[in-house]
Design an enzyme around this catalytic site. Structure first.
Site, PDB file in Angstrom:
ATOM      1  N   LYS A 116     -59.725  38.146  11.511  1.00 36.66           N
ATOM      2  CA  LYS A 116     -61.027  37.498  11.282  1.00 36.66           C
ATOM      3  C   LYS A 116     -62.145  38.154  12.079  1.00 36.66           C
ATOM      4  O   LYS A 116     -63.297  38.168  11.635  1.00 36.66           O
ATOM      5  CB  LYS A 116     -60.939  36.017  11.643  1.00 36.66           C
ATOM      6  CG  LYS A 116     -60.027  35.222  10.728  1.00 36.66           C
ATOM      7  CD  LYS A 116     -60.103  33.757  11.104  1.00 36.66           C
ATOM      8  CE  LYS A 116     -59.169  32.929  10.254  1.00 36.66           C
ATOM      9  NZ  LYS A 116     -59.336  31.500  10.538  1.00 36.66           N
ATOM     10  N   HIS A 207     -68.249  23.024   3.883  1.00 43.95           N
ATOM     11  CA  HIS A 207     -67.416  24.209   3.635  1.00 43.95           C
ATOM     12  C   HIS A 207     -67.558  24.511   2.143  1.00 43.95           C
ATOM     13  O   HIS A 207     -67.077  23.749   1.309  1.00 43.95           O
ATOM     14  CB  HIS A 207     -65.956  23.923   4.001  1.00 43.95           C
ATOM     15  CG  HIS A 207     -64.987  24.991   3.548  1.00 43.95           C
ATOM     16  ND1 HIS A 207     -64.096  25.605   4.393  1.00 43.95           N
ATOM     17  CD2 HIS A 207     -64.773  25.547   2.334  1.00 43.95           C
ATOM     18  CE1 HIS A 207     -63.389  26.498   3.704  1.00 43.95           C
ATOM     19  NE2 HIS A 207     -63.787  26.477   2.449  1.00 43.95           N
ATOM     20  N   ARG A 291     -56.187  36.173  -1.408  1.00 46.05           N
ATOM     21  CA  ARG A 291     -55.054  35.640  -2.185  1.00 46.05           C
ATOM     22  C   ARG A 291     -55.548  34.553  -3.114  1.00 46.05           C
ATOM     23  O   ARG A 291     -56.717  34.196  -3.090  1.00 46.05           O
ATOM     24  CB  ARG A 291     -54.041  35.025  -1.204  1.00 46.05           C
ATOM     25  CG  ARG A 291     -54.695  33.942  -0.361  1.00 46.05           C
ATOM     26  CD  ARG A 291     -53.699  33.149   0.455  1.00 46.05           C
ATOM     27  NE  ARG A 291     -54.329  32.359   1.493  1.00 46.05           N
ATOM     28  CZ  ARG A 291     -54.843  31.152   1.339  1.00 46.05           C
ATOM     29  NH1 ARG A 291     -54.815  30.560   0.170  1.00 46.05           N
ATOM     30  NH2 ARG A 291     -55.397  30.502   2.347  1.00 46.05           N
ATOM     31  N   ARG A 337     -55.408  16.818  -3.399  1.00 44.11           N
ATOM     32  CA  ARG A 337     -54.112  17.330  -2.938  1.00 44.11           C
ATOM     33  C   ARG A 337     -53.218  16.133  -2.635  1.00 44.11           C
ATOM     34  O   ARG A 337     -53.499  15.356  -1.722  1.00 44.11           O
ATOM     35  CB  ARG A 337     -54.271  18.159  -1.663  1.00 44.11           C
ATOM     36  CG  ARG A 337     -55.055  19.435  -1.858  1.00 44.11           C
ATOM     37  CD  ARG A 337     -54.879  20.328  -0.636  1.00 44.11           C
ATOM     38  NE  ARG A 337     -55.776  21.469  -0.697  1.00 44.11           N
ATOM     39  CZ  ARG A 337     -55.611  22.578   0.005  1.00 44.11           C
ATOM     40  NH1 ARG A 337     -54.578  22.687   0.828  1.00 44.11           N
ATOM     41  NH2 ARG A 337     -56.467  23.571  -0.083  1.00 44.11           N
TER      42      ARG A 337
END
Ligand code: ADP
Ligand code: ADP
Ligand code: MG
Length: 446
Positions: A116, A207, A291, A337
């Site tokens: 990162k 986010h 990914r 989720r």
């Protein structure tokens, strides 16, 4: 196109990838641990091979066993899914050496973005706004000096972290030393790398991440954004696309930055740039995930683009068949989720045997899962049981559709977080789309 692909993963994502292969006429090889011999992905694949004992280190993270399985079944490519080896530059490079396509970017991009600190430097160089913070810190005195410059509250983060782990919030100077040592220990235990860096802790932020697809010939398209601000312990709980009420200017700037960055680094395959967005609509680069993301279905629902199929095509050298102007975002999508967690025990992971299962249906309702009645939910892996996804013309209708779907969903035999989602959807902050990353935790305190 590939004739046969090995899926180096388990659970819902393995099933998702097998389904994409079936659509494309590609044969599939499943790998499984001793705990997963009865798992759905094993049953759905054309062939299957046991690769080791239940703990992930002995099976789904066992590179030699997976590559041996690939060799004996003569596959041309391996899809790693997410988690496990998906962001292992070493595994991607071993695949390359064995002449097997790794379905993802090449190993150099995985390693340069997986660090990162390096990713932040690269993005800064390209003119992207980056979350204010330090470079990699070597030891406590150096870290402490940076902390003084950055100011409190701050976050200590693992350089190669992921899944919300290896992150410590430090409110004031006197908590710094302990948090630093804790984070260093956790980073070393979870990621085999004790490297840390420091970021300013940004409050009242969202986010928001941008999905891109890049082919091997330099074409990059952006598939809109996802709002992943609904989080618990820095882990995503619910995601939606598009981000509600995001200023059009901010959206355009983020998309432009994401595409420009991907082009400049010569990235190929699917990728996500994660940003924090403040109350004024300023965006700051946080990290890039090289990914498939867990929450990719919400993007598929609003764009109509199948991300997994494009990952496979791009790895096989197929050029993107559409341009940015062909991508039209339609309606609104939400994903919940569904985890095997016990709300009464602070959301501790739960395991067991599923007794009864009712999966909701109807137009534009999707449940990506590997569950079936009688299946085992082993204690060894991630607690994700499935992802309930809906799509509707408007956000209001998507919310109602999700509420109806959650009310229909029944899973017995393991504890789940279904009630948490029902609560979230009923909350006012969610209804008006004004929630930030601290929302769930602040709600629990009050
Ligand atoms: P996404 O950004 O796709 O939502 P998550 O952060 O939820 O991804 O992580 C996806 C999966 O990958 C989870 O199972 C998580 O535990 C796992 N994961 C992510 N990064 C790492 C890592 N560096 N090491 C181990 N597991 C990881
Ligand atoms: P991971 O690799 O584990 O996904 P991230 O760097 O993406 O780690 O951070 C995980 C989450 O932590 C973010 O989604 C965000 O909610 C929160 N976070 C990370 N960095 C900051 C920051 N500088 N300020 C505030 N929140 C942050
Ligand atoms: Mg992240």
């Amino acid at each position: 196109m590939f004739r046969k692909i090995l899926i180096a993963n388990r659970g819902e994502v393995a099933v998702r990838i097998i389904r994409a292969c079936k659509d494309m006429g590609i044969s599939t090889v499943a790998v499984y641990s001793e705990a997963d011999s009865e798992a759905l992905h094993v049953g759905l694949a054309d062939e299957s091979i046991c690769i080791g004992k239940a703990p992930a280190a002995d099976s789904y993270l066992n590179m030699q066993a997976i590559l041996s399985a690939a060799a004996v079944t003569h596959v041309q490519a391996i899809h790693p899914g997410y988690g496990f080896l998906a962001e292992s530059a070493k595994f991607a490079s071993l695949c390359e050496q064995c002449n097997i396509r790794f379905i993802g970017p090449d190993s150099t991009h995985i390693s340069s973005m997986g660090d990162k600190d390096n990713a932040r430097k690269t993005m800064k160089k390209m003119g992207l706004p980056v979350v204010p913070g330090s470079e990699s810190v070597e030891d406590l005195p150096e870290a402490f000096e940076w902390a003084g410059k950055i100011g409190y509250p701050l976050l200590i983060k693992a350089r190669v972290g992921g899944g919300g782990r290896g992150i410590r919030l430090v409110a004031e100077e006197r908590g710094f030393e302990r948090a630093f040592l804790d984070a260093s220990r956790e980073a070393s235990a979870s990621f085999g790398d004790a490297g840390l860096y420091i970021e300013k802790y940004m409050e009242q932020v969202r986010h928001i991440e941008v999905q891109i697809l890049a082919d091997a010939y330099g074409k990059v398209v952006c598939l809109g954004e996802r709002d992943c601000s609904m989080q618990r312990r820095k882990q995503k709980v619910l995601e939606e696309s598009p981000a509600a009420g995001l200023p059009e200017e901010t959206r355009k700037n983020m998309q432009r930055d994401a595409v420009r960055a991907a082009k400049k680094i010569g990235y190929a395959n699917a990728g996500t740039l994660e940003f924090l967005v403040d109350a004024h609509g300023n965006h700051y680069f946080m990290e890039m995930n090289t990914r498939l993301q867990v929450e990719h279905p919400v993007t598929e629902m609003v764009t109509g683009v199948d991300l997994v199929k494009w990952q496979i095509r791009i790895a096989a050298g197929v050029p993107l068949s559409f341009d940015q102007r062909n991508i039209r975002m339609q309606g609104h999508s939400i994903e919940c989720r569904i985890n095997a967690e016990n709300p009464a025990m602070d959301f501790r992971p739960s395991s067991g045997t599923v007794e009864f299962l009712h999966i909701p249906g109807g137009p534009r309702v999707r449940f990506d899962t590997a569950l079936y009645p009688g299946c085992t939910v082993p204690p060894y892996y991630d607690s994700l049981l499935g992802k309930l996804v809906v799509h509707a013309d408007t956000r209001e209708e998507a919310v109602r559709k999700m509420q109806a779907a959650l009310a229909e969903l029944v899973i017995t035999g393991v504890e789940t977080n279904i009630e948490l989602h029902i609560d979230i959807l009923a909350g006012e902050a969610f209804r008006n789309g004004a929630y930030t990353t601290g929302y769930l935790e602040s709600r629990n305190e009050s």
